[in-house]
Design an enzyme around this catalytic site. Structure first.
Site, PDB file in Angstrom:
ATOM      1  N   ASP A  52      68.724  15.366  73.177  1.00  0.00           N
ATOM      2  CA  ASP A  52      69.878  14.573  73.609  1.00  0.00           C
ATOM      3  C   ASP A  52      69.872  14.129  75.066  1.00  0.00           C
ATOM      4  OD1 ASP A  52      70.266  17.000  74.840  1.00  0.00           O
ATOM      5  OD2 ASP A  52      72.384  17.146  74.370  1.00  0.00           O
ATOM      6  N   ARG A 242      78.469  15.831  76.529  1.00  0.00           N
ATOM      7  CA  ARG A 242      77.960  14.900  75.518  1.00  0.00           C
ATOM      8  C   ARG A 242      78.957  13.767  75.295  1.00  0.00           C
ATOM      9  NH1 ARG A 242      74.677  16.765  71.515  1.00  0.00           N
ATOM     10  NH2 ARG A 242      75.066  14.678  70.671  1.00  0.00           N
ATOM     11  N   PRO A 330      63.576  23.248  75.157  1.00  0.00           N
ATOM     12  CA  PRO A 330      64.327  22.004  75.372  1.00  0.00           C
ATOM     13  C   PRO A 330      65.251  22.045  76.591  1.00  0.00           C
ATOM     14  CG  PRO A 330      65.420  23.296  73.701  1.00  0.00           C
ATOM     15  CD  PRO A 330      64.189  24.077  74.107  1.00  0.00           C
TER      16      PRO A 330
END
Length: 609
Positions: A52, A242, A330
Site C-alpha cells: 500500500d 490509509r 513490508p
C-alpha cells in the site's frame, strides 16, 4: 475421438502475473506499440489490502506515465512521522516528530498510500485505452526455451514456448504460446516461473512474526494520521494512515504464539484472527485506547523472509521481476515500489530490442542493475527488520534499540527508502567519464526535477513533465547564456557537429531521430533578454523545446538549476537521460564523440533503404 491439438499463437511479450510488476511492464510496452499478453491465475483482481505504500521516486515514475495525478487524488498523502518509546511510568510516550521521509530533491517529498488493487487499476485502465486486458483465470503449465543459437540471438525469433491453461473453461482448455520474450512476475515467493526455470534463491526466513490489519479505528492516539513507529515493552507497532479514515497496523507478534505450524514453519491462518492482532495492538499502544469500528477490511499474518534470486534472466529471453526475484519485509514499504521499478527498468530495453533499435546485449543491463539493487535491498531490510524486532532501550534494557539509532537508520538510508538515491553502476548504459561537467547531477541516478520556464511564454514547467516515459532518450543541451557571444558561437558549433552524418542523432535515429531522441535546449539567459527564436533552429524543433533557467513572471518558481546541477553557465553541458529517467551520460560540448560512442555501445544503426 482424438483430442484436438491445442491452438498455437504468437506474441512479442508474454507476462505471467498481473500484479504491480507485471502491469507496469504490460502498460509500458503496450503504449510503446509492443504486442503483449498478460495472464493471471486469479479469477478477479485484488480489491483490498496487500501492498500500500508509494515512495517519492515511484510517484515520479507513475507521473511520467501520466498516472501520478490520479494516484494522489485517490490515495492518502502523509508528510509527518512520529516516534514513541517506553515511558518510565509504563506505556509509551512520544519522543519526536519529523518529516515522514527525508528526500530533499524529490518532486514529491512525501509518501502516498493506496491499496494494491487501486495501484493495479491505474495500469489496467491505462492498458484498456489500447484494448489490452488481463486474461484470467489463466495459468502457465509448462515453459520451454530453444537451444538454437540463431533463435536466441535474433530478436525476431520466438524461442519461448509456454503452455497456458484457461481455468474458466469446462475442460481447462490449453493453448500454446510462442513468445519472443517472457516475464514472470507471479506469486511472489512461490513464483511458478522462477521454479520452472530452476532459478535458485539465496537468503533465509527469520523467526519474526508480524500481523497486519486494515481498520477504521476509534482511538485517542494523537498520531493516528501520521506514519508512526512505536517501540514498547509489549512489542513493536507501525501505524500507516490509509484512504479515508482507514489505518493499517503492522504489529509484532510474540514468537511463542501458536500462529506458526512447527512442522511446516509456515503461518497457520486458521489459528490467527484480526481480534488477536488487535489485542496485541491495544497492549502496545497503552495508555492510549484503540478499538476498531465496523468490520476489518483486510488482515494477514506473516513470517519475515529475506531472499533474492540468483539470476533475474535466462538467456536474456525469460525474465523474472518483483517478488518473484526478491522478497523481504513490508515495513519499509519497498515491495511494491521495488517491483514496479524492476519492470520500469526492463520495459524500455525490451522495446528497443524488439524495434531493432538496440542489440540483444542491452538486455543484460536489466540483471546487472536490478540484481545489485535487490541485494542492497535485502541487506538493508535485514538491518531494518532487526531494529524493528529488537527490544527498545530502557532502564531495564540498556542494550536495546535507542531512539537515536532508529532515527539515524531512517536518516542515513533516506535515499534508498525514498528511491531518489538509487544509483546504477557504470555499464554500457551508464558512463560517468565526464561527471565533472555536471558535478552535482550524478550519472547513474535519476534526473533530478527542477522548475524552469518556457522561453516562448515564461510559463513555469517542471523538468520531469517534459521528460515523460515515452521510450525516447532525452538530450538536454544546457547552452549557457546565449546572449554572451562566446556561448552562442559554441552552441552553433555544437549544432553543426550534431548535424553531421556521424552524429548519434543520425546514426541511431532510425531515419527520423525524433522517434528515438527528444532534444531540449536549456538556456541560462534571463527571460527578458531573449526570444525563443534566438536559439538556433537545430535546437528548437518546437517552441516548447526551449527552456530558461529563470523564475516565472511572479518570482514564485524556477531559477538556480545550473548551480544545482553543477553545470557551468559559461561552458554548458550535454545531459543524456535514459527512457527510464536515469542519467546515462554527460559530456562537454567538445566531446560529442563520447556521446556517439555511448550510443554505439548498444544501439543499432538503421538499415539503409
Amino acid at each position: 475421438m482424438p483430442l484436438s491439438p491445442a491452438p498455437v499463437n504468437k506474441v512479442d511479450v508474454l507476462i505471467i502475473g498481473a500484479g504491480p510488476a507485471g502491469l507496469m511492464a504490460a502498460n509500458a510496452l503496450v503504449h510503446a506499440g509492443v504486442t503483449v499478453r498478460i495472464v493471471d491465475k486469479k479469477v478477479v483482481p485484488v480489491t483490498v489490502g496487500h501492498a500500500d505504500g508509494i515512495h517519492p521516486r515511484t510517484i515520479e515514475i507513475l507521473q511520467s506515465y501520466g498516472l501520478g495525478e490520479r494516484l494522489q487524488r485517490e490515495g492518502t498523502r502523509f508528510d509527518r512521522a512520529a516516534f514513541y518509546n517506553p515511558s518510565p511510568n509504563g506505556g509509551i510516550k512520544r519522543t519526536q516528530r519529523t518529516e515522514a521521509i527525508f528526500a530533499p530533491t524529490a518532486r514529491y517529498p512525501f509518501l502516498v498510500t493506496r491499496h494494491q488493487g487501486g495501484i493495479e487499476a491505474l495500469f489496467r485502465d491505462s492498458m484498456a485505452s489500447k484494448d489490452v486486458f488481463v486474461q484470467r483465470p489463466v495459468v502457465a503449465t509448462s515453459i520451454e526455451l530453444s537451444d538454437s543459437r540463431s533463435d536466441l540471438e535474433s530478436p525476431d525469433a520466438y524461442p519461448v514456448k509456454i503452455t497456458l491453461k484457461h481455468l474458466d473453461s469446462e475442460d481447462g482448455d490449453e493453448e500454446v504460446v510462442h513468445a519472443k520474450f517472457a516475464i514472470g512476475s507471479d506469486a511472489g515467493a512461490h513464483s511458478w516461473t522462477r521454479k520452472a526455470l530452476n532459478i535458485g534463491v539465496e537468503g533465509d526466513q527469520t523467526t519474526s512474526i508480524w500481523g497486519v490489519v486494515d481498520i477504521v479505528p476509534d482511538t485517542d492516539f494523537p498520531d493516528i494520521r501520521n506514519w508512526t513507529f512505536i517501540h514498547s515493552n509489549q512489542g513493536t507497532l507501525m501505524n500507516i494512515p490509509r484512504e479515508g479514515d482507514l489505518i493499517r497496523f503492522y504489529i509484532q507478534l510474540s514468537s511463542d504464539t501458536d500462529f506458526v505450524n512447527r512442522e511446516t514453519g509456515r503461518v497457520d491462518l486458521t489459528k490467527a484472527s484480526p481480534d488477536r492482532i488487535m489485542e496485541a495492538a491495544a497492549k502496545i499502544m497503552q495508555p492510549y485506547r484503540v478499538v476498531r469500528v465496523g468490520n476489518v477490511e483486510w488482515w494477514t499474518v506473516y513470517i519475515i523472509g529475506q531472499r533474492v534470486a540468483q539470476t533475474f534472466s535466462v538467456k536474456d529471453r525469460v525474465f523474472i521481476a518483483g517478488d518473484a526475484c526478491h522478497t523481504h519485509s513490508p515495513k519499509a514499504g519497498q515491495g511494491m515500489n521495488a517491483s514496479m521499478c524492476d519492470t520500469h527498468n526492463l520495459a524500455w530495453k525490451l522495446s528497443y530490442v524488439l524495434r531493432g533499435w538496440a542489440s540483444m546485449s542491452l538486455l543484460k543491463t536489466y540483471e546487472s542493475e536490478r540484481l545489485k539493487y535487490a541485494q542492497d535491498l535485502i541487506n538493508f531490510d535485514k538491518k531494518w527488520s532487526k531494529m524493528f524486532s529488537d527490544k527498545p532501550q530502557s532502564e531495564d534494557n540498556l542494550e536495546g534499540v535507542s531512539h537515536e539509532e532508529f532515527l539515524g537508520m531512517l536518516a542515513s538510508q533516506s535515499g534508498f527508502l525514498s528511491g531518489i538515491g538509487i544509483r546504477y553502476e557504470p555499464s554500457t548504459v551508464v558512463n560517468n567519464k565526464h561527471q565533472a561537467c555536471a558535478s552535482k547531477l550524478i550519472v547513474g541516478e535519476r534526473m533530478t526535477p527542477r522548475d524552469f520556464v518556457y522561453a516562448a511564454n515564461v510559463n513555469p514547467v517542471n523538468l520531469h513533465d517534459v521528460l515523460p516515459s515515452d521510450m525516447r532518450f532525452k538530450i538536454l543541451v544546457f547552452a549557457g547564456d546565449i546572449k554572451v557571444e562566446a556561448s552562442m558561437k559554441r552552441l552553433h558549433a555544437l549544432g553543426e557537429n550534431m548535424g553531421t552524418s556521424n552524429s548519434f542523432l543520425w546514426r541511431f535515429g532510425q531515419g527520423a531521430y525524433e522517434k528515438v531522441f527528444d532534444m531540449l535546449c536549456i538556456c541560462a539567459t534571463k527571460k527578458d533578454d531573449m526570444d525563443f527564436t534566438d536559439v538556433p533552429k537545430f535546437f528548437r524543433s518546437h517552441w516548447s523545446k526551449v527552456l530558461l533557467d529563470d523564475t516565472d513572471m511572479y518570482g514564485r518558481s524556477g531559477g538556480g538549476a545550473y548551480e544545482a546541477y553543477g553545470i557551468s553557465r559559461e561552458e554548458g553541458a550535454i545531459v543524456v537521460v535514459r527512457p527510464d529517467g536515469y542519467v546515462g551520460v554527460v559530456a562537454p560540448f567538445d566531446h560529442v564523440d563520447d556521446i556517439n560512442q555511448y550510443f554505439a555501445s548498444f544501439m543499432l544503426e538503421a538499415p539503409e533503404a
